[in-house]
Design a protein around this motif. Structure first.
Motif, PDB file in Angstrom:
ATOM      1  N   GLU A  26       0.827  -1.200   0.000  1.00  0.00           N
ATOM      2  CA  GLU A  26       0.000   0.000   0.000  1.00  0.00           C
ATOM      3  C   GLU A  26       0.864   1.254   0.000  1.00  0.00           C
ATOM      4  O   GLU A  26       0.581   2.214  -0.719  1.00  0.00           O
ATOM      5  CB  GLU A  26      -0.892  -0.037   1.232  1.00  0.00           C
ATOM      6  CG  GLU A  26      -2.048   0.931   1.136  1.00  0.00           C
ATOM      7  CD  GLU A  26      -2.860   0.936   2.401  1.00  0.00           C
ATOM      8  OE1 GLU A  26      -2.487   0.238   3.365  1.00  0.00           O
ATOM      9  OE2 GLU A  26      -3.852   1.660   2.424  1.00  0.00           O
TER      10      GLU A  26
ATOM     11  N   VAL B 184       0.861   4.194  -2.756  1.00  0.00           N
ATOM     12  CA  VAL B 184       0.553   5.595  -2.425  1.00  0.00           C
ATOM     13  C   VAL B 184       1.673   6.517  -2.893  1.00  0.00           C
ATOM     14  O   VAL B 184       1.418   7.573  -3.489  1.00  0.00           O
ATOM     15  CB  VAL B 184       0.310   5.731  -0.906  1.00  0.00           C
ATOM     16  CG1 VAL B 184       0.322   7.190  -0.494  1.00  0.00           C
ATOM     17  CG2 VAL B 184      -1.001   5.102  -0.531  1.00  0.00           C
TER      18      VAL B 184
ATOM     19  N   LEU C  84       1.588   6.797  -6.657  1.00  0.00           N
ATOM     20  CA  LEU C  84       0.441   7.621  -7.061  1.00  0.00           C
ATOM     21  C   LEU C  84       0.746   9.101  -6.877  1.00  0.00           C
ATOM     22  O   LEU C  84       0.490   9.914  -7.768  1.00  0.00           O
ATOM     23  CB  LEU C  84      -0.770   7.253  -6.216  1.00  0.00           C
ATOM     24  CG  LEU C  84      -1.794   6.275  -6.798  1.00  0.00           C
ATOM     25  CD1 LEU C  84      -2.902   6.048  -5.809  1.00  0.00           C
ATOM     26  CD2 LEU C  84      -2.353   6.804  -8.098  1.00  0.00           C
ATOM     27  N   PHE C  85       1.331   9.437  -5.711  1.00  0.00           N
ATOM     28  CA  PHE C  85       1.587  10.839  -5.425  1.00  0.00           C
ATOM     29  C   PHE C  85       2.638  11.420  -6.368  1.00  0.00           C
ATOM     30  O   PHE C  85       2.469  12.509  -6.908  1.00  0.00           O
ATOM     31  CB  PHE C  85       2.021  11.027  -3.975  1.00  0.00           C
ATOM     32  CG  PHE C  85       0.965  11.693  -3.154  1.00  0.00           C
ATOM     33  CD1 PHE C  85       0.449  12.922  -3.540  1.00  0.00           C
ATOM     34  CD2 PHE C  85       0.471  11.089  -2.015  1.00  0.00           C
ATOM     35  CE1 PHE C  85      -0.543  13.533  -2.805  1.00  0.00           C
ATOM     36  CE2 PHE C  85      -0.527  11.702  -1.277  1.00  0.00           C
ATOM     37  CZ  PHE C  85      -1.032  12.908  -1.666  1.00  0.00           C
TER      38      PHE C  85
ATOM     39  N   THR D 136       1.032  11.835  -9.789  1.00  0.00           N
ATOM     40  CA  THR D 136       0.105  12.973  -9.833  1.00  0.00           C
ATOM     41  C   THR D 136       0.862  14.292  -9.844  1.00  0.00           C
ATOM     42  O   THR D 136       0.506  15.220 -10.569  1.00  0.00           O
ATOM     43  CB  THR D 136      -0.831  12.921  -8.624  1.00  0.00           C
ATOM     44  OG1 THR D 136      -1.359  11.619  -8.524  1.00  0.00           O
ATOM     45  CG2 THR D 136      -1.947  13.905  -8.776  1.00  0.00           C
TER      46      THR D 136
ATOM     47  N   HIS E  34      -0.713  -2.228  -6.871  1.00  0.00           N
ATOM     48  CA  HIS E  34      -1.925  -2.360  -6.062  1.00  0.00           C
ATOM     49  C   HIS E  34      -2.630  -3.685  -6.324  1.00  0.00           C
ATOM     50  O   HIS E  34      -3.012  -4.384  -5.393  1.00  0.00           O
ATOM     51  CB  HIS E  34      -2.879  -1.207  -6.349  1.00  0.00           C
ATOM     52  CG  HIS E  34      -4.178  -1.315  -5.614  1.00  0.00           C
ATOM     53  ND1 HIS E  34      -4.270  -1.117  -4.259  1.00  0.00           N
ATOM     54  CD2 HIS E  34      -5.430  -1.622  -6.031  1.00  0.00           C
ATOM     55  CE1 HIS E  34      -5.528  -1.293  -3.880  1.00  0.00           C
ATOM     56  NE2 HIS E  34      -6.253  -1.597  -4.926  1.00  0.00           N
ATOM     57  N   PHE E  35      -2.803  -4.046  -7.616  1.00  0.00           N
ATOM     58  CA  PHE E  35      -3.542  -5.273  -7.917  1.00  0.00           C
ATOM     59  C   PHE E  35      -2.644  -6.503  -7.807  1.00  0.00           C
ATOM     60  O   PHE E  35      -3.037  -7.508  -7.228  1.00  0.00           O
ATOM     61  CB  PHE E  35      -4.186  -5.187  -9.301  1.00  0.00           C
ATOM     62  CG  PHE E  35      -5.278  -4.165  -9.359  1.00  0.00           C
ATOM     63  CD1 PHE E  35      -6.461  -4.376  -8.697  1.00  0.00           C
ATOM     64  CD2 PHE E  35      -5.117  -2.984 -10.059  1.00  0.00           C
ATOM     65  CE1 PHE E  35      -7.478  -3.434  -8.714  1.00  0.00           C
ATOM     66  CE2 PHE E  35      -6.120  -2.040 -10.090  1.00  0.00           C
ATOM     67  CZ  PHE E  35      -7.300  -2.263  -9.419  1.00  0.00           C
TER      68      PHE E  35
ATOM     69  N   SER F 226      -7.941   3.315   5.357  1.00  0.00           N
ATOM     70  CA  SER F 226      -6.539   2.988   5.080  1.00  0.00           C
ATOM     71  C   SER F 226      -5.860   4.210   4.456  1.00  0.00           C
ATOM     72  O   SER F 226      -6.511   5.207   4.121  1.00  0.00           O
ATOM     73  CB  SER F 226      -6.466   1.801   4.128  1.00  0.00           C
ATOM     74  OG  SER F 226      -6.967   2.171   2.874  1.00  0.00           O
ATOM     75  N   LEU F 227      -4.563   4.123   4.319  1.00  0.00           N
ATOM     76  CA  LEU F 227      -3.794   5.212   3.720  1.00  0.00           C
ATOM     77  C   LEU F 227      -4.283   5.516   2.311  1.00  0.00           C
ATOM     78  O   LEU F 227      -4.397   6.672   1.896  1.00  0.00           O
ATOM     79  CB  LEU F 227      -2.317   4.802   3.704  1.00  0.00           C
ATOM     80  CG  LEU F 227      -1.280   5.851   3.372  1.00  0.00           C
ATOM     81  CD1 LEU F 227      -1.404   7.019   4.320  1.00  0.00           C
ATOM     82  CD2 LEU F 227       0.115   5.262   3.468  1.00  0.00           C
ATOM     83  N   LEU F 228      -4.609   4.437   1.594  1.00  0.00           N
ATOM     84  CA  LEU F 228      -5.051   4.583   0.200  1.00  0.00           C
ATOM     85  C   LEU F 228      -6.384   5.315   0.122  1.00  0.00           C
ATOM     86  O   LEU F 228      -6.607   6.127  -0.776  1.00  0.00           O
ATOM     87  CB  LEU F 228      -5.157   3.186  -0.429  1.00  0.00           C
ATOM     88  CG  LEU F 228      -4.859   3.086  -1.912  1.00  0.00           C
ATOM     89  CD1 LEU F 228      -3.475   3.577  -2.198  1.00  0.00           C
ATOM     90  CD2 LEU F 228      -5.011   1.655  -2.364  1.00  0.00           C
TER      91      LEU F 228
ATOM     92  N   THR G  18      -5.627   8.929   0.303  1.00  0.00           N
ATOM     93  CA  THR G  18      -4.857   9.471  -0.813  1.00  0.00           C
ATOM     94  C   THR G  18      -5.691   9.612  -2.076  1.00  0.00           C
ATOM     95  O   THR G  18      -5.564  10.605  -2.787  1.00  0.00           O
ATOM     96  CB  THR G  18      -3.665   8.566  -1.136  1.00  0.00           C
ATOM     97  OG1 THR G  18      -3.266   7.900   0.028  1.00  0.00           O
ATOM     98  CG2 THR G  18      -2.520   9.359  -1.699  1.00  0.00           C
ATOM     99  N   LEU G  19      -6.510   8.598  -2.370  1.00  0.00           N
ATOM    100  CA  LEU G  19      -7.145   8.551  -3.694  1.00  0.00           C
ATOM    101  C   LEU G  19      -8.010   9.762  -4.024  1.00  0.00           C
ATOM    102  O   LEU G  19      -7.886  10.292  -5.134  1.00  0.00           O
ATOM    103  CB  LEU G  19      -7.934   7.246  -3.831  1.00  0.00           C
ATOM    104  CG  LEU G  19      -7.038   6.090  -4.259  1.00  0.00           C
ATOM    105  CD1 LEU G  19      -7.738   4.766  -4.090  1.00  0.00           C
ATOM    106  CD2 LEU G  19      -6.590   6.263  -5.703  1.00  0.00           C
TER     107      LEU G  19
ATOM    108  N   VAL H 255      -5.614  12.530  -4.931  1.00  0.00           N
ATOM    109  CA  VAL H 255      -4.970  12.280  -6.224  1.00  0.00           C
ATOM    110  C   VAL H 255      -5.929  12.573  -7.374  1.00  0.00           C
ATOM    111  O   VAL H 255      -5.583  13.270  -8.338  1.00  0.00           O
ATOM    112  CB  VAL H 255      -4.464  10.823  -6.274  1.00  0.00           C
ATOM    113  CG1 VAL H 255      -4.198  10.392  -7.705  1.00  0.00           C
ATOM    114  CG2 VAL H 255      -3.218  10.670  -5.442  1.00  0.00           C
TER     115      VAL H 255
ATOM    116  N   ILE I 292      -7.651   1.892  -9.428  1.00  0.00           N
ATOM    117  CA  ILE I 292      -7.311   1.611  -8.025  1.00  0.00           C
ATOM    118  C   ILE I 292      -8.466   2.027  -7.118  1.00  0.00           C
ATOM    119  O   ILE I 292      -8.866   1.294  -6.214  1.00  0.00           O
ATOM    120  CB  ILE I 292      -6.025   2.358  -7.626  1.00  0.00           C
ATOM    121  CG1 ILE I 292      -4.871   1.946  -8.538  1.00  0.00           C
ATOM    122  CG2 ILE I 292      -5.657   2.063  -6.180  1.00  0.00           C
ATOM    123  CD1 ILE I 292      -3.598   2.710  -8.285  1.00  0.00           C
TER     124      ILE I 292
END
Lengths: 143, 97
Positions: free
Chosen positions: A3, A7, A10-11, A14, A55-56, B9-11, B14-15, B18, B62
């Motif tokens: 995770e 994250v 992703l950051f 972005t 992630h997946f 969760s952290l995700l 964040t999502l 984002v 995601i």
């Protein structure tokens, strides 16, 4: 752990994509806009696609994400090059601070040289050579 | 309240951030698309919007836990490339005629 990697990717992705968007809005001419949109956005999307892969974590998704990255890295430079060349051939305006225009005079409808380029008939290569000989550093006003 | 926050969760945190930032980026590119000033500027803006849409699709995959969303992202990458090259050829042809 997975995770956290997702994250972070992703950051970072972005952030780079957002930088590309800010760049395309703020940059002064087509060529700079083209290069900022291509490089930063490509890296950003690659990071986001890798985030999806982590992630997946199953084979099909990883394969698809890597395929997105591969196609993006193959096509983005080609697309940027073609549109940049087309813009030059069509005579797109260069930024006033442009220092070197190596294609000057090669295209019938090329852009008008901005005032920062030497107005006499030396080619860009000669011009650059003489500048380096004189040890001249060009100051560019970015304001 | 505290309990629901702890279960996030952290995700999950964040999502939304984002996706909002990506949407804001698309907005900035749309501003350039509308302002122009020339056709190549707009083509570059469209190319960037398509690239950002790919990023948005991948992060939506995601967010909604839906790996199938990566397939339109893949197709969009290729379509954006073909579109940009076609526009570039049009711009160059218009200039030479």
């Amino acid at each position: 752990m997975t995770e956290l990697i997702t994250v972070v990717l992703l950051f970072v992705g972005t952030l780079f994509t957002l930088l590309a968007a800010i760049g395309i809005l703020r940059m002064p001419d087509v060529f700079m806009r083209m290069q900022v949109a291509t490089k930063a956005a490509t890296l950003g999307v690659a990071c986001v696609a890798l985030a999806a892969a982590t992630h997946f974590g199953d084979l099909a998704t990883i394969a698809r994400s890597l395929l997105i990255v591969l196609f993006l890295y193959l096509t983005a430079p080609v697309a940027a090059h073609t549109i940049g060349r087309a813009a030059y051939v069509a005579g797109a305006k260069l930024w006033e601070g442009t220092i070197i225009d190596e294609l000057r005079g090669r295209h019938r409808k090329g852009p008008q040289p901005p005032s920062s380029l030497a107005t006499n008939d030396t080619t860009a290569a000669e011009d650059r050579q003489s500048r380096t000989d004189r040890g001249e550093q060009r100051q560019v006003d970015l304001s | 309240m505290i309990e629901t926050l702890r279960r996030l969760s952290l995700l999950d945190v964040t999502l939304p951030v984002v996706l909002a930032l990506l949407a804001f980026g698309i907005l900035l590119a749309v501003v350039r698309l509308l302002r122009g000033p020339t056709l190549p500027d707009r083509v570059v803006a469209i190319d960037l919007i398509a690239t950002q849409a790919v990023a948005m699709l991948a992060s939506s995959a995601i967010a909604f836990n839906e790996p199938a969303l990566l397939q339109p992202a893949l197709v969009l990458t290729l379509i954006a490339f073909v579109g940009t090259v076609a526009f570039a050829r049009y711009v160059a042809k218009r200039a030479s005629s």
